[in-house]
Write a protein that holds these residues in place. Structure first.
Motif, PDB file in Angstrom:
ATOM      1  N   VAL A  16       0.830  -1.205   0.000  1.00 47.69           N
ATOM      2  CA  VAL A  16       0.000   0.000   0.000  1.00 47.69           C
ATOM      3  C   VAL A  16       0.868   1.260   0.000  1.00 47.69           C
ATOM      4  N   THR A  17       2.030   1.191   0.658  1.00 46.25           N
ATOM      5  CA  THR A  17       2.932   2.341   0.653  1.00 46.25           C
ATOM      6  C   THR A  17       3.441   2.613  -0.759  1.00 46.25           C
ATOM      7  N   ALA A  18       3.830   1.560  -1.471  1.00 46.63           N
ATOM      8  CA  ALA A  18       4.312   1.730  -2.846  1.00 46.63           C
ATOM      9  C   ALA A  18       3.235   2.347  -3.731  1.00 46.63           C
ATOM     10  N   ASN A  19       1.978   1.944  -3.525  1.00 45.22           N
ATOM     11  CA  ASN A  19       0.896   2.468  -4.353  1.00 45.22           C
ATOM     12  C   ASN A  19       0.582   3.921  -4.032  1.00 45.22           C
ATOM     13  N   VAL A  20       0.558   4.279  -2.753  1.00 46.35           N
ATOM     14  CA  VAL A  20       0.244   5.669  -2.414  1.00 46.35           C
ATOM     15  C   VAL A  20       1.389   6.595  -2.817  1.00 46.35           C
ATOM     16  N   GLU A  21       2.616   6.106  -2.728  1.00 43.79           N
ATOM     17  CA  GLU A  21       3.756   6.921  -3.150  1.00 43.79           C
ATOM     18  C   GLU A  21       3.847   7.015  -4.672  1.00 43.79           C
ATOM     19  N   GLY A  22       3.309   6.036  -5.358  1.00 51.48           N
ATOM     20  CA  GLY A  22       3.341   6.045  -6.819  1.00 51.48           C
ATOM     21  C   GLY A  22       2.168   6.766  -7.454  1.00 51.48           C
TER      22      GLY A  22
ATOM     23  N   GLU B 244      -6.275  16.195  -4.594  1.00 46.88           N
ATOM     24  CA  GLU B 244      -5.819  14.805  -4.651  1.00 46.88           C
ATOM     25  C   GLU B 244      -4.459  14.653  -3.985  1.00 46.88           C
ATOM     26  N   ALA B 245      -3.579  15.629  -4.174  1.00 46.92           N
ATOM     27  CA  ALA B 245      -2.266  15.579  -3.534  1.00 46.92           C
ATOM     28  C   ALA B 245      -2.418  15.580  -2.013  1.00 46.92           C
ATOM     29  N   GLU B 246      -3.345  16.391  -1.516  1.00 45.54           N
ATOM     30  CA  GLU B 246      -3.585  16.441  -0.069  1.00 45.54           C
ATOM     31  C   GLU B 246      -4.163  15.116   0.430  1.00 45.54           C
ATOM     32  N   ASP B 247      -5.090  14.534  -0.347  1.00 50.01           N
ATOM     33  CA  ASP B 247      -5.667  13.240   0.035  1.00 50.01           C
ATOM     34  C   ASP B 247      -4.596  12.153   0.080  1.00 50.01           C
ATOM     35  N   ASN B 248      -3.693  12.171  -0.897  1.00 52.16           N
ATOM     36  CA  ASN B 248      -2.615  11.182  -0.923  1.00 52.16           C
ATOM     37  C   ASN B 248      -1.693  11.334   0.286  1.00 52.16           C
ATOM     38  N   ALA B 249      -1.400  12.583   0.634  1.00 50.86           N
ATOM     39  CA  ALA B 249      -0.546  12.831   1.800  1.00 50.86           C
ATOM     40  C   ALA B 249      -1.219  12.346   3.078  1.00 50.86           C
ATOM     41  N   LYS B 250      -2.525  12.585   3.193  1.00 51.84           N
ATOM     42  CA  LYS B 250      -3.263  12.115   4.374  1.00 51.84           C
ATOM     43  C   LYS B 250      -3.289  10.587   4.429  1.00 51.84           C
ATOM     44  N   ALA B 251      -3.472   9.956   3.270  1.00 53.77           N
ATOM     45  CA  ALA B 251      -3.490   8.492   3.232  1.00 53.77           C
ATOM     46  C   ALA B 251      -2.140   7.921   3.640  1.00 53.77           C
ATOM     47  N   LYS B 252      -1.067   8.535   3.150  1.00 53.88           N
ATOM     48  CA  LYS B 252       0.269   8.063   3.506  1.00 53.88           C
ATOM     49  C   LYS B 252       0.508   8.195   5.000  1.00 53.88           C
ATOM     50  N   ALA B 253       0.108   9.336   5.576  1.00 55.06           N
ATOM     51  CA  ALA B 253       0.281   9.542   7.009  1.00 55.06           C
ATOM     52  C   ALA B 253      -0.542   8.537   7.810  1.00 55.06           C
ATOM     53  N   ALA B 254      -1.768   8.257   7.337  1.00 58.72           N
ATOM     54  CA  ALA B 254      -2.619   7.291   8.034  1.00 58.72           C
ATOM     55  C   ALA B 254      -2.025   5.889   7.969  1.00 58.72           C
ATOM     56  N   ILE B 255      -1.472   5.528   6.813  1.00 57.42           N
ATOM     57  CA  ILE B 255      -0.850   4.207   6.654  1.00 57.42           C
ATOM     58  C   ILE B 255       0.314   4.060   7.620  1.00 57.42           C
ATOM     59  N   GLU B 256       1.157   5.071   7.701  1.00 57.15           N
ATOM     60  CA  GLU B 256       2.313   5.004   8.599  1.00 57.15           C
ATOM     61  C   GLU B 256       1.885   4.950  10.060  1.00 57.15           C
ATOM     62  N   SER B 257       0.837   5.711  10.392  1.00 61.60           N
ATOM     63  CA  SER B 257       0.355   5.731  11.775  1.00 61.60           C
ATOM     64  C   SER B 257      -0.251   4.387  12.168  1.00 61.60           C
ATOM     65  N   ILE B 258      -1.082   3.826  11.291  1.00 61.92           N
ATOM     66  CA  ILE B 258      -1.717   2.538  11.576  1.00 61.92           C
ATOM     67  C   ILE B 258      -0.669   1.446  11.718  1.00 61.92           C
ATOM     68  N   PHE B 259       0.315   1.476  10.832  1.00 65.17           N
ATOM     69  CA  PHE B 259       1.357   0.450  10.876  1.00 65.17           C
ATOM     70  C   PHE B 259       2.181   0.567  12.153  1.00 65.17           C
ATOM     71  N   ALA B 260       2.538   1.797  12.526  1.00 64.88           N
ATOM     72  CA  ALA B 260       3.317   2.001  13.753  1.00 64.88           C
ATOM     73  C   ALA B 260       2.528   1.551  14.980  1.00 64.88           C
ATOM     74  N   ASP B 261       1.227   1.887  15.018  1.00 66.69           N
ATOM     75  CA  ASP B 261       0.388   1.529  16.156  1.00 66.69           C
ATOM     76  C   ASP B 261       0.191   0.019  16.273  1.00 66.69           C
ATOM     77  N   SER B 262       0.315  -0.685  15.156  1.00 64.34           N
ATOM     78  CA  SER B 262       0.096  -2.139  15.182  1.00 64.34           C
ATOM     79  C   SER B 262       1.184  -2.885  15.943  1.00 64.34           C
ATOM     80  N   LYS B 263       2.362  -2.258  16.094  1.00 66.05           N
ATOM     81  CA  LYS B 263       3.509  -2.872  16.778  1.00 66.05           C
ATOM     82  C   LYS B 263       4.013  -4.138  16.069  1.00 66.05           C
ATOM     83  N   VAL B 264       3.604  -4.311  14.810  1.00 69.13           N
ATOM     84  CA  VAL B 264       4.076  -5.478  14.059  1.00 69.13           C
ATOM     85  C   VAL B 264       5.553  -5.334  13.738  1.00 69.13           C
ATOM     86  N   ALA B 265       5.973  -4.094  13.453  1.00 66.45           N
ATOM     87  CA  ALA B 265       7.366  -3.866  13.046  1.00 66.45           C
ATOM     88  C   ALA B 265       8.266  -3.736  14.273  1.00 66.45           C
TER      89      ALA B 265
END
Length: 440
Positions: free
Chosen positions: A186-192, A200-221
């Motif tokens: 999903v990161t590759a797709n939002v960055e691409g 749309e640029a603002e929406d993409n930036a928000k999506a990227k930030a949400a992806i990073e936040s969700i992933f960090a909160d998951s503690k999977v990494a």
């Protein structure tokens, strides 16, 4: 009566127009004229926002007309079904309506393939709207949509796909490896994604930030998971730039993950394969974590000097340089880097002012006026920090209080022909500043 007359007039107009139109758009045989009639009936009611009357007529048109009759038949039908969904209470009825909404998207895509991207994104959003509680369903279906659309996927689809993946991981239906793979996807797709406009640029930036936040909160990494997953992969293919870059990126997001052997090997390989500012910054972090001060500073300077990094990144790096050098006693470099961070700003000015204040407060000066003047200079920077960044305002105010205890009495200042508010230039510790005399 007046409304019905208008509707019948519209029907007659459509009939007249169709005499010269292509005969197959509305089908053939007895259904053709019925299709045209009910299309006009529902369309007139829909335009008047009389949705209750539009719905039964739309149902007739939908049952009689071929898909080629009108693309609006699917668009309006989706709106009518969505409205109906919000009115009914029975769960079985609601589920049937959702099935209809999704079927309408499939039929519209088949009949109007030029609009496939937007329709498929809409279909994914309807799945999220109505079936988001079913993580396996969302995971399977959004995954298929994202596989087809790639960077054309809406950011909301990517965010919800990652969230469904994490939910299934927590329910022991997927592994940590699956979550990390999905994060990469999903990161590759939002960055691409290519934004067509500022929104749309603002929406993409928000999506990227949400992806990073969700992933960090998951503690999977966690470091433990990352080492277990990527250790064998690195050993098998240490010259794979995509692999080592991914290892470095993920370990940079994890807490306390910059001092293990896998990170060392991955950063070193990345720097060897692609000596970019990112790999140089990775080596800075690695050497800083291991206490290699000179090497850490060297790699950070190299990262800043790279023409590839943008101004926002350089501002961050200058602040990192200022904080690192101040911590390790390199006062001249700390002062220089902090000033550049202030000049570039990008949100780092307040923090950089704090460092400059700390440098002056801890400077070694003479035993005459400069022993007080260093605190005056420090106070100037603490005040600037407080004004520049609300997030450091409390810390700056506390520091102001601390240095004010070292101001001279007015009588002491008078002995040096100094009065409150007078300008004074102080030079010590390799630094120079013009400040203002302060007294108790």
């Amino acid at each position: 009566m007046k409304k019905l007359t208008l509707i019948l007039f519209a029907v007659m107009a459509v009939f007249a127009g169709q005499k010269v139109a292509a005969q197959d758009k509305y089908g053939s045989g007895p259904n053709r004229e019925e299709c045209i009639k009910y299309l006009s009936y529902y369309s007139e009611y829909y335009k008047q926002k009389n949705y209750d009357s539009a719905l039964p007529n739309w149902r007739q048109a939908y049952s009689l007309c071929p898909a080629t009759a009108s693309q609006n038949m699917f668009v309006h039908g989706t709106t009518l079904m969505t409205r109906l969904y919000n009115q009914v209470k029975d769960e079985a009825h609601k589920n049937a309506i959702v099935d209809t909404i999704l079927t309408l998207q499939d039929q519209r895509m088949a009949a109007y393939p030029k609009n496939r991207v937007s329709i498929l994104n809409n279909k994914g959003q309807y799945m999220i709207n109505y079936r988001n509680a079913d993580a396996p369903y969302i995971y399977k279906n959004l995954n298929e949509i994202v596989d087809e659309l790639g960077p054309q996927s809406n950011g909301g689809l990517l965010v919800n796909l990652l969230q469904a993946t994490i939910t299934m991981y927590r329910e022991n239906q997927l592994s940590a490896d699956d979550v990390i793979a999905m994060y990469d996807k999903v990161t590759a797709n939002v960055e691409g994604a290519t934004a067509k406009n500022d929104a749309e640029a603002e929406d993409n930036a928000k999506a990227k930030a949400a992806i990073e936040s969700i992933f960090a909160d998951s503690k999977v990494a966690s470091c433990e998971n990352l080492i277990a997953i990527f250790g064998p992969r690195y050993d098998a293919d240490p010259e794979n730039l995509a692999l080592v870059s991914n290892i470095v990126k993920l370990m940079n997001t994890a807490e306390d993950c910059a001092s293990n052997d896998l990170y060392l090997k991955a950063v070193t390989s990345m720097y060897k394969l692609d000596p970019s500012y990112k790999s140089a910054f990775g080596l800075y972090r690695l050497n800083a974590a291991r206490g290699n001060v000179a090497d850490a500073a060297k790699y950070l300077e190299e990262a800043i000097a790279s023409p590839e990094s943008d101004d926002a990144t350089d501002a961050q790096y200058y602040y990192e340089m200022a904080a690192f050098c101040y911590k390790n006693g390199m006062r001249g470099k700390a002062s220089e880097a902090a000033r550049k961070a202030v000049d570039m700003d990008f949100g780092y000015a307040g923090k950089a002012y704090l460092i400059l204040g700390n440098l002056w407060a801890s400077a070694t000066c003479g035993e005459t006026v400069d022993k007080w003047a260093r605190y005056w200079a420090a106070a100037d920077y603490y005040q600037k920090a407080r004004n520049a960044d609300p997030t450091v305002a409390d810390e700056a105010a506390a520091s102001l209080g601390s240095v004010s205890r070292y101001y001279p009495e007015a009588s002491e200042a008078f002995m040096y022909d100094l009065t409150k508010g007078q300008s004074y230039t102080v030079s010590c510790g390799g630094m120079t500043a013009t400040t203002t005399v302060r007294v108790q």
